[in-house]
Design a protein around this motif. Structure first.
Motif, PDB file in Angstrom:
ATOM      1  N   GLY A  84       1.995   8.919   3.878  1.00  0.00           N
ATOM      2  CA  GLY A  84       3.291   9.000   3.243  1.00  0.00           C
ATOM      3  C   GLY A  84       4.208   7.804   3.344  1.00  0.00           C
ATOM      4  O   GLY A  84       5.378   7.901   2.952  1.00  0.00           O
ATOM      5  N   PHE A  85       3.719   6.656   3.839  1.00  0.00           N
ATOM      6  CA  PHE A  85       4.551   5.465   3.966  1.00  0.00           C
ATOM      7  C   PHE A  85       4.174   4.412   2.926  1.00  0.00           C
ATOM      8  O   PHE A  85       3.000   4.275   2.574  1.00  0.00           O
ATOM      9  CB  PHE A  85       4.415   4.845   5.362  1.00  0.00           C
ATOM     10  N   VAL A  86       5.161   3.656   2.476  1.00  0.00           N
ATOM     11  CA  VAL A  86       4.916   2.455   1.683  1.00  0.00           C
ATOM     12  C   VAL A  86       4.843   1.298   2.678  1.00  0.00           C
ATOM     13  O   VAL A  86       5.824   1.006   3.372  1.00  0.00           O
ATOM     14  CB  VAL A  86       6.035   2.209   0.656  1.00  0.00           C
ATOM     15  N   VAL A  87       3.691   0.656   2.778  1.00  0.00           N
ATOM     16  CA  VAL A  87       3.470  -0.397   3.772  1.00  0.00           C
ATOM     17  C   VAL A  87       3.432  -1.751   3.065  1.00  0.00           C
ATOM     18  O   VAL A  87       2.652  -1.952   2.131  1.00  0.00           O
ATOM     19  CB  VAL A  87       2.149  -0.165   4.532  1.00  0.00           C
ATOM     20  N   VAL A  88       4.279  -2.673   3.524  1.00  0.00           N
ATOM     21  CA  VAL A  88       4.347  -4.011   2.938  1.00  0.00           C
ATOM     22  C   VAL A  88       3.926  -5.016   4.004  1.00  0.00           C
ATOM     23  O   VAL A  88       4.518  -5.069   5.084  1.00  0.00           O
ATOM     24  CB  VAL A  88       5.759  -4.334   2.426  1.00  0.00           C
ATOM     25  N   GLN A  89       2.916  -5.823   3.691  1.00  0.00           N
ATOM     26  CA  GLN A  89       2.356  -6.792   4.632  1.00  0.00           C
ATOM     27  C   GLN A  89       2.450  -8.208   4.066  1.00  0.00           C
ATOM     28  O   GLN A  89       1.728  -8.534   3.130  1.00  0.00           O
ATOM     29  CB  GLN A  89       0.881  -6.476   4.909  1.00  0.00           C
ATOM     30  N   PRO A  90       3.299  -9.044   4.610  1.00  0.00           N
ATOM     31  CA  PRO A  90       3.332 -10.431   4.160  1.00  0.00           C
ATOM     32  C   PRO A  90       2.235 -11.264   4.805  1.00  0.00           C
ATOM     33  O   PRO A  90       1.721 -10.919   5.873  1.00  0.00           O
ATOM     34  CB  PRO A  90       4.704 -10.911   4.653  1.00  0.00           C
TER      35      PRO A  90
ATOM     36  N   LEU B  76      -4.522   0.371  10.338  1.00  0.00           N
ATOM     37  CA  LEU B  76      -3.160   0.898  10.461  1.00  0.00           C
ATOM     38  C   LEU B  76      -2.504   1.059   9.094  1.00  0.00           C
ATOM     39  O   LEU B  76      -1.966   2.126   8.777  1.00  0.00           O
ATOM     40  CB  LEU B  76      -2.309  -0.020  11.335  1.00  0.00           C
ATOM     41  N   ALA B  77      -2.526  -0.002   8.292  1.00  0.00           N
ATOM     42  CA  ALA B  77      -1.798   0.015   7.022  1.00  0.00           C
ATOM     43  C   ALA B  77      -2.302   1.130   6.105  1.00  0.00           C
ATOM     44  O   ALA B  77      -1.502   1.869   5.508  1.00  0.00           O
ATOM     45  CB  ALA B  77      -1.923  -1.336   6.323  1.00  0.00           C
ATOM     46  N   ALA B  78      -3.613   1.268   5.993  1.00  0.00           N
ATOM     47  CA  ALA B  78      -4.159   2.290   5.109  1.00  0.00           C
ATOM     48  C   ALA B  78      -3.859   3.690   5.629  1.00  0.00           C
ATOM     49  O   ALA B  78      -3.566   4.607   4.853  1.00  0.00           O
ATOM     50  CB  ALA B  78      -5.664   2.095   4.947  1.00  0.00           C
TER      51      ALA B  78
ATOM     52  N   SER C 129       0.858  -1.179   0.000  1.00  0.00           N
ATOM     53  CA  SER C 129       0.000   0.000   0.000  1.00  0.00           C
ATOM     54  C   SER C 129       0.896   1.232   0.000  1.00  0.00           C
ATOM     55  O   SER C 129       1.851   1.307   0.778  1.00  0.00           O
ATOM     56  CB  SER C 129      -0.909   0.022   1.229  1.00  0.00           C
ATOM     57  N   ALA C 130       0.590   2.187  -0.865  1.00  0.00           N
ATOM     58  CA  ALA C 130       1.436   3.367  -0.992  1.00  0.00           C
ATOM     59  C   ALA C 130       0.597   4.583  -1.353  1.00  0.00           C
ATOM     60  O   ALA C 130      -0.448   4.458  -2.000  1.00  0.00           O
ATOM     61  CB  ALA C 130       2.500   3.142  -2.078  1.00  0.00           C
ATOM     62  N   PRO C 131       1.047   5.762  -0.944  1.00  0.00           N
ATOM     63  CA  PRO C 131       0.340   6.981  -1.358  1.00  0.00           C
ATOM     64  C   PRO C 131       0.453   7.172  -2.867  1.00  0.00           C
ATOM     65  O   PRO C 131       1.489   6.853  -3.463  1.00  0.00           O
ATOM     66  CB  PRO C 131       1.061   8.087  -0.588  1.00  0.00           C
ATOM     67  N   ALA C 132      -0.599   7.689  -3.471  1.00  0.00           N
ATOM     68  CA  ALA C 132      -0.612   7.854  -4.925  1.00  0.00           C
ATOM     69  C   ALA C 132       0.353   8.926  -5.398  1.00  0.00           C
ATOM     70  O   ALA C 132       0.761   8.931  -6.556  1.00  0.00           O
ATOM     71  CB  ALA C 132      -2.030   8.191  -5.384  1.00  0.00           C
ATOM     72  N   THR C 133       0.723   9.830  -4.493  1.00  0.00           N
ATOM     73  CA  THR C 133       1.648  10.903  -4.841  1.00  0.00           C
ATOM     74  C   THR C 133       2.751  10.993  -3.802  1.00  0.00           C
ATOM     75  O   THR C 133       2.695  10.339  -2.763  1.00  0.00           O
ATOM     76  CB  THR C 133       0.914  12.252  -4.919  1.00  0.00           C
TER      77      THR C 133
END
Length: 318
Positions: free
Chosen positions: A81-87, A73-75, A46-50
Motif C-alpha cells: 500500500g505504499f508509493v515508494v520513490v527511489q532516487p 524492501l521497495a517491492a 513503485s506503487a500498488p496497482a489498486t
C-alpha cells in the motif's frame, strides 16, 4: 525466497498483521528537474496497482547503489500500500564519481537535496505512473535509507552535522516528513572514526539530539564497520542519542546487509538470510503504518518478534 521461509511461525504471525499483497506497478527511470545538480536526477517509482490514499516512502540507497536496488524492501512496501520513490544519488557506481573527483565533497548534501527535489515534484511522480493520479496521500510521507542512505534520511528527520567547533550545523529537516526508518545507520564520530572517514566524510559527525521525528532504527549485532573502531553498537547510536528514535530492532548474527535487503545474492550481502529479510519487510511495514497513523499494530508486531520461540532479533522501545 523459499516457501519454507514464508511459513515460519514468526513470519506467519507478521503476515496476519500486514495482510496480503497486491500487484505492483514500477516505472523507471523517471527524470525529475534538478537545477544545479551535476547529473540528471533519475528515480524509480513503485506503487500498488489498486487502492487510494496511498502514503509515500522515499528510500535512499547505500553507497554506490542506484534506484534499481533494494527490491526486497521497495517491492514489498509497494505491495502493501505504499508509493515508494527511489532516487539514484550521485555516488552511484553508474556515474563513477570517485573520492578525488571535485564533485565528490558535495555528494552528501546533494543526496539530501534529492529528497527535497522529489517532494517538490510529487505532481510529476504521480503523473509518471499509469493509473496513480489522485491516489496519493501527501500528508503521510516517510523516509528510509540504508547505510549512507540512512545518514541521508536522518537529515530529513532532524539530525544535524557537527562542525569543527562542536556545534550542530544547519537544520536540513523537512516538515513534510512524518516518520523514518534508519537501516544500518553509522553512529556518532569521534576519535574512533578512521583517518579516511575523518578527512572525507563530514557527514559522519552527526548530532542526533535534534532528531525528533518518529523513527525506527534497525541494526545487526555483527555489523563491524571499517570506518570506525567501535563495535556493532555504533549502529545503534541514532536510537541511543535521539529523542525521536523510539524503537530499535537488533537482528541477531546480522551484518551490514541485514540478510540481503539490497538484493538477494548480491555481492554486498555477506550474511544472506531470507527469513531475516522477510521479518524486516513485515516489521518495517507495520512500523510505517503505525507511525503514519494508518493503523496501530506495532505493539503486536513487537510482541511477536520478542516472543518468538526461535529468536531472530529483539525490539527495544523507549
Amino acid at each position: 525466497m523459499t516457501s519454507s521461509v514464508l511459513t515460519t511461525s514468526l513470519v506467519s504471525t507478521l503476515d496476519d498483521l500486514v495482510g496480503d499483497g497486491t500487484p505492483v506497478v514500477s516505472v523507471a527511470p523517471v527524470e525529475l528537474a534538478a537545477h544545479g545538480r551535476a547529473l540528471p536526477l533519475d528515480v524509480r517509482i513503485s506503487a500498488p496497482a489498486t487502492g487510494s490514499d496511498l502514503p509515500i516512502v522515499l528510500f535512499s540507497h547505500g553507497n554506490g547503489w542506484h534506484h534499481d536496488g533494494y527490491a526486497p524492501l521497495a517491492a514489498f512496501w509497494a505491495s502493501r500500500g505504499f508509493v515508494v520513490v527511489q532516487p539514484t544519488h550521485l555516488d552511484s557506481r553508474r556515474y563513477g564519481i570517485a573520492v578525488d573527483d571535485p564533485r565528490f565533497p558535495n555528494i552528501w548534501t546533494e543526496r539530501i537535496a534529492d529528497f527535497g527535489r522529489i517532494l517538490d515534484q510529487l505532481d510529476v511522480v504521480e503523473a509518471a505512473v499509469p493509473g496513480l493520479g489522485g491516489r496519493i496521500d501527501r500528508t503521510r510521507i516517510a523516509v528510509a535509507g540504508h547505510s549512507w542512505g540512512a545518514q541521508t534520511a536522518q537529515a530529513l528527520l532532524g539530525a544535524r552535522i557537527l562542525g569543527k567547533d562542536g556545534q550542530a550545523g544547519k537544520d536540513m529537516s523537512d516538515s513534510r516528513v512524518a516518520a523514518g526508518i534508519l537501516l544500518s545507520a553509522t553512529g556518532i564520530g569521534g576519535e574512533e572514526l578512521n583517518p579516511f572517514a575523518q578527512a572525507n566524510f563530514p557527514f559522519m559527525h552527526p548530532s542526533f539530539g535534534q532528531l525528533t521525528t518518529p523513527t525506527l532504527v534497525v541494526a545487526g549485532d555483527r555489523d563491524q564497520s571499517h570506518m570506525s573502531s567501535r563495535g556493532p553498537d555504533w549502529f545503534t547510536d541514532a536510537y541511543t542519542h535521539s529523542p525521536g528514535a523510539t524503537d530499535l530492532i537488533t537482528f541477531y548474527e546480522a551484518e551490514h546487509a541485514l540478510g540481503g535487503i539490497s538484493g538477494y545474492e548480491v555481492a554486498e550481502t555477506t550474511d544472506e538470510h531470507p527469513e531475516r529479510v522477510a521479518v524486516l519487510q513485515r516489521m518495517s511495514t507495520v512500523y510505517l503504518r503505525s507511525a503514519l497513523r494508518i493503523d496501530d499494530k506495532w505493539t503486536s508486531a513487537r510482541a511477536a518478534l520478542n516472543g518468538s520461540v526461535d529468536p531472530i532479533g529483539h525490539v527495544h522501545s523507549k
